[in-house]
Scaffold this motif. Sequence first.
Motif, PDB file in Angstrom:
ATOM      1  N   ASP A  38      28.550  -6.982  -7.206  1.00 45.50           N
ATOM      2  CA  ASP A  38      27.705  -5.815  -6.574  1.00 45.50           C
ATOM      3  C   ASP A  38      27.207  -4.924  -7.325  1.00 45.50           C
ATOM      4  OD1 ASP A  38      28.409  -6.177  -3.301  1.00 45.50           O
ATOM      5  OD2 ASP A  38      30.190  -5.089  -3.602  1.00 45.50           O
ATOM      6  N   ARG A  39      27.753  -4.755  -8.639  1.00 42.81           N
ATOM      7  CA  ARG A  39      26.972  -4.425 -10.054  1.00 42.81           C
ATOM      8  C   ARG A  39      25.684  -4.190 -10.028  1.00 42.81           C
ATOM      9  NH1 ARG A  39      28.356  -1.570 -13.942  1.00 42.81           N
ATOM     10  NH2 ARG A  39      27.323  -2.584 -16.236  1.00 42.81           N
ATOM     11  N   PHE A  40      25.469  -5.725  -9.950  1.00 43.92           N
ATOM     12  CA  PHE A  40      23.813  -5.748  -9.627  1.00 43.92           C
ATOM     13  C   PHE A  40      23.209  -5.294  -9.058  1.00 43.92           C
ATOM     14  CE2 PHE A  40      20.320  -8.617  -9.512  1.00 43.92           C
ATOM     15  CZ  PHE A  40      19.805  -8.432 -10.516  1.00 43.92           C
ATOM     16  N   SER A  41      23.743  -4.803  -7.675  1.00 48.68           N
ATOM     17  CA  SER A  41      22.555  -4.188  -6.716  1.00 48.68           C
ATOM     18  C   SER A  41      23.034  -3.031  -7.445  1.00 48.68           C
ATOM     19  CB  SER A  41      23.321  -4.609  -5.568  1.00 48.68           C
ATOM     20  OG  SER A  41      23.753  -5.578  -4.977  1.00 48.68           O
ATOM     21  N   PRO A  51       0.881  -0.993  -0.499  1.00 48.95           N
ATOM     22  CA  PRO A  51       0.206  -0.293  -0.057  1.00 48.95           C
ATOM     23  C   PRO A  51       0.819   1.489  -0.045  1.00 48.95           C
ATOM     24  CG  PRO A  51       0.130  -1.115   2.124  1.00 48.95           C
ATOM     25  CD  PRO A  51       1.000  -2.159   1.610  1.00 48.95           C
ATOM     26  N   ASN A  52       0.264   2.360  -0.713  1.00 49.84           N
ATOM     27  CA  ASN A  52       1.427   3.520  -0.543  1.00 49.84           C
ATOM     28  C   ASN A  52       1.986   3.491  -1.280  1.00 49.84           C
ATOM     29  OD1 ASN A  52      -1.056   4.278   0.869  1.00 49.84           O
ATOM     30  ND2 ASN A  52      -0.412   3.777   2.646  1.00 49.84           N
ATOM     31  N   GLN A  53       2.652   2.646  -2.326  1.00 50.24           N
ATOM     32  CA  GLN A  53       3.747   2.701  -3.207  1.00 50.24           C
ATOM     33  C   GLN A  53       3.106   2.884  -4.538  1.00 50.24           C
ATOM     34  OE1 GLN A  53       6.227  -0.051  -1.900  1.00 50.24           O
ATOM     35  NE2 GLN A  53       7.204  -0.472  -3.384  1.00 50.24           N
ATOM     36  N   LYS A  54       3.965   3.658  -5.104  1.00 51.80           N
ATOM     37  CA  LYS A  54       3.645   4.033  -7.026  1.00 51.80           C
ATOM     38  C   LYS A  54       4.421   3.237  -7.488  1.00 51.80           C
ATOM     39  CE  LYS A  54       0.465   6.862  -6.147  1.00 51.80           C
ATOM     40  NZ  LYS A  54      -0.329   7.030  -5.853  1.00 51.80           N
ATOM     41  N   GLN A  55       5.791   2.920  -7.240  1.00 54.39           N
ATOM     42  CA  GLN A  55       6.550   1.702  -7.595  1.00 54.39           C
ATOM     43  C   GLN A  55       6.868   0.994  -7.520  1.00 54.39           C
ATOM     44  OE1 GLN A  55      10.313   4.923  -7.571  1.00 54.39           O
ATOM     45  NE2 GLN A  55       9.665   5.058 -10.644  1.00 54.39           N
ATOM     46  N   TYR A  56       6.758  -0.199  -8.428  1.00 51.17           N
ATOM     47  CA  TYR A  56       6.763  -1.670  -7.692  1.00 51.17           C
ATOM     48  C   TYR A  56       8.221  -2.832  -8.559  1.00 51.17           C
ATOM     49  CZ  TYR A  56       1.905  -0.837  -6.642  1.00 51.17           C
ATOM     50  OH  TYR A  56       0.410   0.398  -6.353  1.00 51.17           O
ATOM     51  N   THR A  57       8.794  -3.819  -7.686  1.00 54.69           N
ATOM     52  CA  THR A  57       9.435  -4.412  -7.895  1.00 54.69           C
ATOM     53  C   THR A  57       8.828  -5.475  -7.645  1.00 54.69           C
ATOM     54  OG1 THR A  57      11.454  -2.914  -7.830  1.00 54.69           O
ATOM     55  CG2 THR A  57      11.734  -5.367  -8.382  1.00 54.69           C
ATOM     56  N   ILE A  58       8.879  -6.889  -8.739  1.00 52.84           N
ATOM     57  CA  ILE A  58       7.893  -8.165  -8.154  1.00 52.84           C
ATOM     58  C   ILE A  58       8.693  -9.289  -8.560  1.00 52.84           C
ATOM     59  CG2 ILE A  58       5.812  -9.180  -8.787  1.00 52.84           C
ATOM     60  CD1 ILE A  58       4.398  -6.560  -9.403  1.00 52.84           C
ATOM     61  N   LEU A  59       8.631  -9.872  -8.347  1.00 55.25           N
ATOM     62  CA  LEU A  59       9.925 -11.308  -8.163  1.00 55.25           C
ATOM     63  C   LEU A  59       9.392 -12.502  -8.857  1.00 55.25           C
ATOM     64  CD1 LEU A  59      13.111 -12.613  -6.840  1.00 55.25           C
ATOM     65  CD2 LEU A  59      11.741 -13.708  -7.286  1.00 55.25           C
ATOM     66  N   PHE A  60       9.559 -13.292 -10.035  1.00 57.34           N
ATOM     67  CA  PHE A  60       7.956 -14.463  -9.919  1.00 57.34           C
ATOM     68  C   PHE A  60       9.878 -15.687  -9.936  1.00 57.34           C
ATOM     69  CE2 PHE A  60       5.329 -11.381 -12.139  1.00 57.34           C
ATOM     70  CZ  PHE A  60       4.143 -12.039 -11.534  1.00 57.34           C
ATOM     71  N   THR A  61       9.008 -16.503  -9.337  1.00 56.33           N
ATOM     72  CA  THR A  61      10.261 -17.916  -9.050  1.00 56.33           C
ATOM     73  C   THR A  61       8.535 -19.166  -8.693  1.00 56.33           C
ATOM     74  OG1 THR A  61      11.621 -18.596  -8.006  1.00 56.33           O
ATOM     75  CG2 THR A  61      10.143 -17.488  -6.431  1.00 56.33           C
ATOM     76  N   SER A  62       9.711 -20.620  -8.604  1.00 58.18           N
ATOM     77  CA  SER A  62       8.912 -21.626  -8.793  1.00 58.18           C
ATOM     78  C   SER A  62       9.857 -22.913  -8.229  1.00 58.18           C
ATOM     79  CB  SER A  62       8.608 -21.835  -9.815  1.00 58.18           C
ATOM     80  OG  SER A  62       9.531 -22.123 -10.948  1.00 58.18           O
ATOM     81  N   ILE A 120      23.141  -2.036 -10.859  1.00 59.84           N
ATOM     82  CA  ILE A 120      21.934  -1.789 -11.895  1.00 59.84           C
ATOM     83  C   ILE A 120      20.534  -1.832 -10.931  1.00 59.84           C
ATOM     84  CG2 ILE A 120      21.951  -3.309 -13.650  1.00 59.84           C
ATOM     85  CD1 ILE A 120      24.508  -3.908 -13.948  1.00 59.84           C
ATOM     86  N   MET A 121      20.352  -2.665 -10.440  1.00 57.64           N
ATOM     87  CA  MET A 121      19.001  -2.905  -9.630  1.00 57.64           C
ATOM     88  C   MET A 121      18.661  -1.545  -9.419  1.00 57.64           C
ATOM     89  SD  MET A 121      16.859  -5.691 -10.822  1.00 57.64           S
ATOM     90  CE  MET A 121      15.977  -5.541  -9.347  1.00 57.64           C
ATOM     91  N   GLU A 122      19.628  -0.484  -8.215  1.00 61.31           N
ATOM     92  CA  GLU A 122      19.034   1.254  -8.365  1.00 61.31           C
ATOM     93  C   GLU A 122      18.415   1.987  -8.983  1.00 61.31           C
ATOM     94  OE1 GLU A 122      18.292   1.770  -4.678  1.00 61.31           O
ATOM     95  OE2 GLU A 122      18.294  -0.253  -3.963  1.00 61.31           O
ATOM     96  N   GLU A 123      19.982   1.172 -10.515  1.00 56.52           N
ATOM     97  CA  GLU A 123      19.286   2.644 -11.643  1.00 56.52           C
ATOM     98  C   GLU A 123      17.925   1.473 -12.208  1.00 56.52           C
ATOM     99  OE1 GLU A 123      22.592   2.376 -13.228  1.00 56.52           O
ATOM    100  OE2 GLU A 123      23.480   2.971 -12.183  1.00 56.52           O
ATOM    101  N   ILE A 124      18.309   0.555 -12.476  1.00 52.95           N
ATOM    102  CA  ILE A 124      16.750   0.306 -12.575  1.00 52.95           C
ATOM    103  C   ILE A 124      15.371   0.883 -12.391  1.00 52.95           C
ATOM    104  CG2 ILE A 124      14.983  -1.346 -13.446  1.00 52.95           C
ATOM    105  CD1 ILE A 124      17.579  -3.741 -14.129  1.00 52.95           C
ATOM    106  N   LYS A 125      14.901   0.455 -10.779  1.00 56.60           N
ATOM    107  CA  LYS A 125      14.266   1.262 -10.132  1.00 56.60           C
ATOM    108  C   LYS A 125      14.010   2.293 -10.154  1.00 56.60           C
ATOM    109  CE  LYS A 125      14.205  -2.498  -6.829  1.00 56.60           C
ATOM    110  NZ  LYS A 125      14.300  -3.230  -4.797  1.00 56.60           N
ATOM    111  N   SER A 126      14.767   3.559 -10.628  1.00 60.93           N
ATOM    112  CA  SER A 126      14.670   4.608 -10.586  1.00 60.93           C
ATOM    113  C   SER A 126      14.136   5.120 -12.385  1.00 60.93           C
ATOM    114  CB  SER A 126      15.945   5.632  -9.841  1.00 60.93           C
ATOM    115  OG  SER A 126      16.558   5.032  -9.080  1.00 60.93           O
ATOM    116  N   TYR A 178      15.616  -7.656  -3.590  1.00 63.81           N
ATOM    117  CA  TYR A 178      15.622  -6.529  -4.439  1.00 63.81           C
ATOM    118  C   TYR A 178      14.040  -6.582  -5.179  1.00 63.81           C
ATOM    119  CZ  TYR A 178      20.321  -7.436  -5.721  1.00 63.81           C
ATOM    120  OH  TYR A 178      22.133  -7.294  -4.996  1.00 63.81           O
ATOM    121  N   SER A 179      13.310  -6.811  -4.233  1.00 60.63           N
ATOM    122  CA  SER A 179      12.264  -7.314  -4.972  1.00 60.63           C
ATOM    123  C   SER A 179      11.104  -6.498  -3.477  1.00 60.63           C
ATOM    124  CB  SER A 179      11.405  -8.380  -4.750  1.00 60.63           C
ATOM    125  OG  SER A 179      11.644  -9.341  -3.835  1.00 60.63           O
TER     126      SER A 179
END
Length: 811
Positions: free
Chosen positions: A694-697, A593-604, A699-705, A729-730
């Motif tokens: 660490d580079r992946f972290s 709730p009260n969040q405009k941006q989402y990071t959603i992870l799918f796995t199985s 990248i994820m910060e930039e993508i979320k922005s 990250y999700s």
Amino acid sequence: MSQPNYPFLPDPFLPPQEEDIELKVVLFNYLKSWPFIVICTVVGLLAAFLFNRYTTPIYSVQSSVIVADEPQNLGADMFESVGLLPIKSNVENEIGILKSYTLAKQAIQELGLDVFFYTSDLLLISSQQYANLPVSVDVDWGHYQLVRGKLELEVLDANTFRITALDDEYELFDPADPFYKTKTKDLPTFSSQYEFGEKVETNSISFKVQNLKAKPGDILQFELIDNHSLALILQEKIAVAPINKQASILNISFETPVRKMGEDYLNKLMEVYLQRELDLKNQAAENTIRFIEDQLSGITDSLAYFEGRLERYRSENRIFNLSEEGSQIFLRLQELEKDKAQTEINLKYFQTLQTYLSNDELEDLVAPSITGNTDPLMQSLVTSLSELQAEKLRLSANFSAQTPAVREINNQIRNTKKALLENVNSSIRNTNTVLAEINTRIQRIEREINALPETERRLLGIQRKFTVNENIYLYLLQKRAESEILKASNMPKNAILDYARAGQIPVFPRKWLNLVLGLAGGLFFSIGFITIRDFLNTKIEDPKDLERQIKTPLIGMIGRNFSNDPKPVLNNPKSSVTESFRNIRADMSFLVPNQKQYTILFTSSFSGEGKTFASVNMASVYSLLGKKTLLMGLDLRKPKIAEEFGLSNDKGISTCLSTGTPWQEVVKKTKYDNLDVILSGPIPPNPAELLVQDRFSAIMEEIKSAYEVVIMDCPPVGLVSETKELFKYSDVNFFIFRQNFSYKSNIQVLNNLIEKGGATKIYAILNDVHIDKGYGFGYGYGYGYGHAGGYGYHEEIQLPWWKRALKRRKS
């Protein structure tokens, strides 16, 4: 680790009452398999019908006899207290006699039941024939015979026939040992044909066949059964029971496929039973007659001899009558001689009785009444001993010597014989005393006779001897006539109440009961099969069961994609599958709730459960909403997203992490607005190490922005380890299960992630829902793939054919 705090679902999404849901699931689970249940039920009914149609009917034949007790003998009350009375024929003993082997064998012999005939119909089902047979078979049981197997007789013409052995194995009857038979496969060699009346004889068979009314072409099957084996079979089939506990009426029943044979057998069995009883009853009279005949054989010669002497003496001496004095002496002497003869007969009877008792020849006992003895004690003892011996013979035919009833009767025989022997010895002593006194009186009279003239004295001597023999002869004739009258008047104490009659309705098979059992069997088999199948099923089918076992909410269900389009959200926006993803998108406002941006992870848990399909369509549903969406393919081992969008997987996240290429350069545009994709790129040798850099972290910060919604398609968490590193990250993690594909054991993978793996904000989604377990696919959750709200709103809901037919009928 403590459980994550999940948001409270509002009232519209709460499931209905648990009990209602469970009952609905159980009923619907069976109802959806109704074609299988109907087929099993029809098969059960068909099997019952065929069983009723082709099973040989068995009929119950019943008759009844009255068991009556003998009246007490005179003086019997004197021996009740000392246990000398015989065991009276009671119901239990009579039941044993009626079911005895001896009685069964005698009835079979008198009926001539040693050959059983059969005929076969078009389906080769044999039926036994009894009356109005076209041929008769006369078996020589003094010869070896093949029994317990069928032979076939084919009539060639009015005079000839052919014999064929039908079975591969028979039992061989040996007349020297009729109670033991050996199995044999050595079949006889029959001639090509035989004439009626000719003996059919080989080493193992011998009989004659007579033509009664057989026609050329007739085929009969027959089986030889020796009397011993058949008696054992029929002995077991006979049921004898009193009509109630207080009654002495016995009901005799016999089940057979041939009613006429059953009636004849039961009637003959009752006749033999009564005749056996009568024979035992007549035994005393026969012994008496035999005793009298033995005495008469000697008296007749003596009487003829003295009759001739008397006639010659009168003729030679011309004297025919005694003087008055001689007549008086003769009359006195005649009375004494009569008493002496009677006493001698008594003595001889007592001596004979003593001999029988000493030699245990109890079957030959003669009643004391034959000698005129009226002693009630001896009369009662002899009668009791005879009845005890007869009862022992009856019981011994059916029970062993160690049976309590037989042991008890043997004890009573010993006691009664001992008492009778003492009585006989006393009677012999008393009779000898009486005889000695009579002889003394005769000697006195003989001295008076010596005073008569010689001619008269000799006439008196001859006439005296003739009269004595004549009196004895007449007395024995009288007693023989009385004994014969007694024998002729003897009747069995028991009687036939009802002659055998067969029921009109067979007792087996019970057609209606079999149909009911067939119906119930079909239902129980089908329901049991479904129950066991579900119990042994290792795949996830029941959404409710899945929801109970997982330690996180089941957030949604995605229906089966019948169009086989991997992007139904983009290409078929009115489909029920698209609506499923819209519902999940709507629920995000409650999950984060009260969040405009989402990071959603799918796995199985493992590959094939539909996480990529869910990732692609979840990204699509957000892009259609106008949100800037990025779909990231993070499954570096088995990438699939490129295929779904028709892109080349030449560069992607692996390129960024391994070469340092900026992530902006690997972003690929799709033909759909607001939807970008970062593919996994070329498969690296070390995918797990790349994703934990660490580079992946960064990248994820930039993508979320840069994007409003980021969808991460991750590897199966049950197979690889790097997915656990991606949870941080999700904002929301979705664990995908696939109906009828995912194993129930995969539930533990999700539970372990929550309890031990530290995963938070993780929810379950059931994909490819196509097996309706009775919940309406969304009725309890409100997630769109539901029949309740589907009609008229979604284009390609695939209902079962029977539901579509019902819908058309209602419309």
